[in-house]
Motif scaffolding. Structure first.
Motif, PDB file in Angstrom:
ATOM      1  N   LEU A 163       0.867  -1.171   0.000  1.00 26.41           N
ATOM      2  CA  LEU A 163       0.000   0.000   0.000  1.00 26.41           C
ATOM      3  C   LEU A 163       0.909   1.228   0.000  1.00 26.41           C
ATOM      4  N   ASP A 164       0.962   1.912  -1.126  1.00 26.55           N
ATOM      5  CA  ASP A 164       1.906   3.010  -1.323  1.00 26.55           C
ATOM      6  C   ASP A 164       1.207   4.349  -1.103  1.00 26.55           C
ATOM      7  N   LEU A 165       1.499   4.984   0.033  1.00 25.26           N
ATOM      8  CA  LEU A 165       0.870   6.255   0.398  1.00 25.26           C
ATOM      9  C   LEU A 165       1.878   7.406   0.377  1.00 25.26           C
ATOM     10  N   ARG A 166       2.982   7.233  -0.315  1.00 20.82           N
ATOM     11  CA  ARG A 166       4.033   8.252  -0.324  1.00 20.82           C
ATOM     12  C   ARG A 166       3.670   9.449  -1.204  1.00 20.82           C
ATOM     13  N   SER A 167       4.241  10.597  -0.868  1.00 20.52           N
ATOM     14  CA  SER A 167       4.161  11.771  -1.738  1.00 20.52           C
ATOM     15  C   SER A 167       5.113  11.571  -2.906  1.00 20.52           C
ATOM     16  N   SER A 168       4.992  12.415  -3.931  1.00 21.45           N
ATOM     17  CA  SER A 168       5.718  12.190  -5.181  1.00 21.45           C
ATOM     18  C   SER A 168       7.238  12.186  -5.005  1.00 21.45           C
ATOM     19  N   ALA A 169       7.778  13.074  -4.162  1.00 18.43           N
ATOM     20  CA  ALA A 169       9.233  13.131  -3.981  1.00 18.43           C
ATOM     21  C   ALA A 169       9.772  11.821  -3.424  1.00 18.43           C
ATOM     22  N   TYR A 170       9.034  11.220  -2.516  1.00 26.53           N
ATOM     23  CA  TYR A 170       9.501   9.976  -1.898  1.00 26.53           C
ATOM     24  C   TYR A 170       9.146   8.764  -2.747  1.00 26.53           C
ATOM     25  N   ALA A 171       8.083   8.856  -3.515  1.00 25.02           N
ATOM     26  CA  ALA A 171       7.742   7.770  -4.432  1.00 25.02           C
ATOM     27  C   ALA A 171       8.809   7.615  -5.509  1.00 25.02           C
ATOM     28  N   ALA A 172       9.469   8.726  -5.862  1.00 25.67           N
ATOM     29  CA  ALA A 172      10.501   8.669  -6.896  1.00 25.67           C
ATOM     30  C   ALA A 172      11.749   7.924  -6.429  1.00 25.67           C
ATOM     31  N   ALA A 173      11.921   7.779  -5.107  1.00 23.13           N
ATOM     32  CA  ALA A 173      13.118   7.117  -4.585  1.00 23.13           C
ATOM     33  C   ALA A 173      13.069   5.602  -4.763  1.00 23.13           C
ATOM     34  N   TRP A 174      11.880   5.050  -4.914  1.00 18.38           N
ATOM     35  CA  TRP A 174      11.739   3.619  -5.215  1.00 18.38           C
ATOM     36  C   TRP A 174      10.399   3.385  -5.878  1.00 18.38           C
ATOM     37  N   LYS A 175      10.442   2.806  -7.061  1.00 20.00           N
ATOM     38  CA  LYS A 175       9.218   2.501  -7.791  1.00 20.00           C
ATOM     39  C   LYS A 175       9.082   0.990  -7.908  1.00 20.00           C
ATOM     40  N   PRO A 176       8.037   0.429  -7.320  1.00 17.93           N
ATOM     41  CA  PRO A 176       7.833  -1.014  -7.438  1.00 17.93           C
ATOM     42  C   PRO A 176       7.805  -1.434  -8.908  1.00 17.93           C
ATOM     43  N   ALA A 177       8.481  -2.498  -9.199  1.00 14.25           N
ATOM     44  CA  ALA A 177       8.565  -2.957 -10.584  1.00 14.25           C
ATOM     45  C   ALA A 177       8.235  -4.436 -10.654  1.00 14.25           C
ATOM     46  N   GLY A 178       7.964  -4.895 -11.873  1.00 13.96           N
ATOM     47  CA  GLY A 178       7.705  -6.301 -12.092  1.00 13.96           C
ATOM     48  C   GLY A 178       6.513  -6.800 -11.301  1.00 13.96           C
ATOM     49  N   ALA A 179       6.677  -7.981 -10.704  1.00 11.50           N
ATOM     50  CA  ALA A 179       5.579  -8.598  -9.965  1.00 11.50           C
ATOM     51  C   ALA A 179       5.178  -7.763  -8.757  1.00 11.50           C
ATOM     52  N   VAL A 180       6.146  -7.041  -8.137  1.00  8.38           N
ATOM     53  CA  VAL A 180       5.824  -6.198  -6.981  1.00  8.38           C
ATOM     54  C   VAL A 180       4.851  -5.094  -7.387  1.00  8.38           C
ATOM     55  N   ALA A 181       5.046  -4.516  -8.566  1.00  6.21           N
ATOM     56  CA  ALA A 181       4.145  -3.464  -9.042  1.00  6.21           C
ATOM     57  C   ALA A 181       2.722  -3.979  -9.162  1.00  6.21           C
ATOM     58  N   GLY A 182       2.568  -5.217  -9.578  1.00  7.73           N
ATOM     59  CA  GLY A 182       1.237  -5.781  -9.771  1.00  7.73           C
ATOM     60  C   GLY A 182       0.452  -5.986  -8.494  1.00  7.73           C
ATOM     61  N   ARG A 183       1.147  -6.016  -7.353  1.00  2.97           N
ATOM     62  CA  ARG A 183       0.435  -6.143  -6.077  1.00  2.97           C
ATOM     63  C   ARG A 183       0.586  -4.878  -5.230  1.00  2.97           C
ATOM     64  N   THR A 184       0.854  -3.757  -5.918  1.00  3.84           N
ATOM     65  CA  THR A 184       0.965  -2.451  -5.261  1.00  3.84           C
ATOM     66  C   THR A 184      -0.298  -1.637  -5.514  1.00  3.84           C
ATOM     67  N   VAL A 185      -0.742  -0.902  -4.495  1.00  2.00           N
ATOM     68  CA  VAL A 185      -1.922  -0.052  -4.593  1.00  2.00           C
ATOM     69  C   VAL A 185      -1.542   1.363  -4.203  1.00  2.00           C
ATOM     70  N   THR A 186      -1.837   2.337  -5.060  1.00  2.00           N
ATOM     71  CA  THR A 186      -1.671   3.745  -4.714  1.00  2.00           C
ATOM     72  C   THR A 186      -3.048   4.333  -4.418  1.00  2.00           C
ATOM     73  N   VAL A 187      -3.059   5.426  -3.662  1.00  2.00           N
ATOM     74  CA  VAL A 187      -4.319   6.013  -3.201  1.00  2.00           C
ATOM     75  C   VAL A 187      -4.354   7.502  -3.514  1.00  2.00           C
ATOM     76  N   ARG A 188      -5.475   7.935  -4.074  1.00  2.00           N
ATOM     77  CA  ARG A 188      -5.731   9.356  -4.295  1.00  2.00           C
ATOM     78  C   ARG A 188      -6.956   9.733  -3.465  1.00  2.00           C
ATOM     79  N   VAL A 189      -6.888  10.878  -2.800  1.00  2.00           N
ATOM     80  CA  VAL A 189      -8.004  11.338  -1.974  1.00  2.00           C
ATOM     81  C   VAL A 189      -8.746  12.444  -2.712  1.00  2.00           C
ATOM     82  N   LEU A 190     -10.039  12.245  -2.918  1.00  2.00           N
ATOM     83  CA  LEU A 190     -10.873  13.214  -3.631  1.00  2.00           C
ATOM     84  C   LEU A 190     -11.950  13.752  -2.700  1.00  2.00           C
ATOM     85  N   GLN A 191     -12.169  15.060  -2.771  1.00  2.08           N
ATOM     86  CA  GLN A 191     -13.284  15.656  -2.032  1.00  2.08           C
ATOM     87  C   GLN A 191     -14.462  15.836  -2.977  1.00  2.08           C
ATOM     88  N   GLU A 192     -15.619  15.369  -2.551  1.00  2.00           N
ATOM     89  CA  GLU A 192     -16.842  15.543  -3.331  1.00  2.00           C
ATOM     90  C   GLU A 192     -17.726  16.573  -2.649  1.00  2.00           C
TER      91      GLU A 192
END
Length: 265
Positions: A163-192
């Motif tokens: 579960l990847d909840l990092r901000s963009s600067a810290y997400a750039a330091a490691w990007k899940p790849a291959g099979a790890v990417a396929g079981r990674t979830v990122t989250v965006r928060v939207l206000q309605e």
């Protein structure tokens, strides 16, 4: 489940305690890289204070952070979960978790850092100031510096749902790849909210940290440890969160979830 978090700019300064022991931190494969960054940061801040403040992007009101960094080798250290403060960690509320939930937090939470690369909340660290966006002489930009180091150690640690909840600067330091990417979830928060009788959605910035902190707290407190993206969606809905899948992952592509809120606080 492995939960990737950003650090906080604000940190609690331990009043006492033994100094950090690099060899005792989690992810021991990063020890050499941590030693180099720590040494470079201390050397920078023990020299020309004005230059150090410029490199670290510190305003005049934060010049005390330079002196703090200069003393990192002897400064008292406390568990990272006590050192990191700020909106996300306030809403995560580690100190309020019961013993079992806190144990789950120690196993699953990984906080990214410009100084340490990544640490678990039980790792003892001192208060410091060094963001991932810093270009630290002589090592250069810390994002690219850590990328190769983290690529060598994190895939083994990320053997389940991520579960990847990092901000963009810290997400750039490691990007899940291959099979790890396929079981990674990122989250965006939207206000309605309703505007002139029409429901509209917008991405929230500051308050997305609060929402992400609450998501993790709720999972830990409920003892839910999903092992796949679909299970995570079910778990968050069970906990009362409004979740929509905005992009389904593949074997090599992360999932993206939208968490929809009506109040931002």
């Amino acid at each position: 489940m492995l939960v990737l978090l950003p650090p906080s700019e604000g940190k609690a300064a331990p009043e006492a305690g033994a100094p950090v022991e690099l060899a005792e931190l989690s992810l021991p494969g990063l020890t050499g890289a941590r030693r180099r960054v720590l040494g470079a940061l201390v050397e920078l801040c023990a020299g020309d204070g004005d230059r150090a403040a410029e490199v670290l992007g510190l305003s005049k009101g934060l010049r005390g952070e330079v002196d703090k960094n200069a003393g990192l080798l002897t400064a008292g250290a406390r568990p990272a979960g006590e050192v990191y403060t700020g909106v996300l960690f306030d809403n995560l509320g580690l100190a309020k978790l019961d013993e079992a939930a806190y144990a789950r937090a120690e196993r699953s939470l990984l906080v990214f850092s410009g100084l340490w690369g990544a640490v678990r909340i039980g790792d003892r660290i001192p208060s410091y100031r060094c963001s991932m966006g810093v270009k630290l002489p002589p090592l250069g930009a810390l994002g690219p510096y850590w990328r190769g180091e983290l690529d060598a150690v994190l895939p083994e640690a990320a053997d389940g749902l991520v579960l990847d909840l990092r901000s963009s600067a810290y997400a750039a330091a490691w990007k899940p790849a291959g099979a790890v990417a396929g079981r990674t979830v990122t989250v965006r928060v939207l206000q309605e909210r309703e505007v002139d009788g029409v429901l509209k959605r917008s991405v929230v910035s500051h308050f997305n940290k609060a929402t992400k902190g609450r998501l993790v707290r709720d999972l830990l407190a409920a003892g839910l440890e999903p092992t796949a993206p679909g299970e995570l969606v079910d778990a968050l809905e069970q906990l009362g969160h409004r979740v929509e899948v905005s992009a389904r992952g593949t074997e090599r592509k992360p999932w993206q979830l939208d968490v929809v809120v009506t109040d931002v606080h």
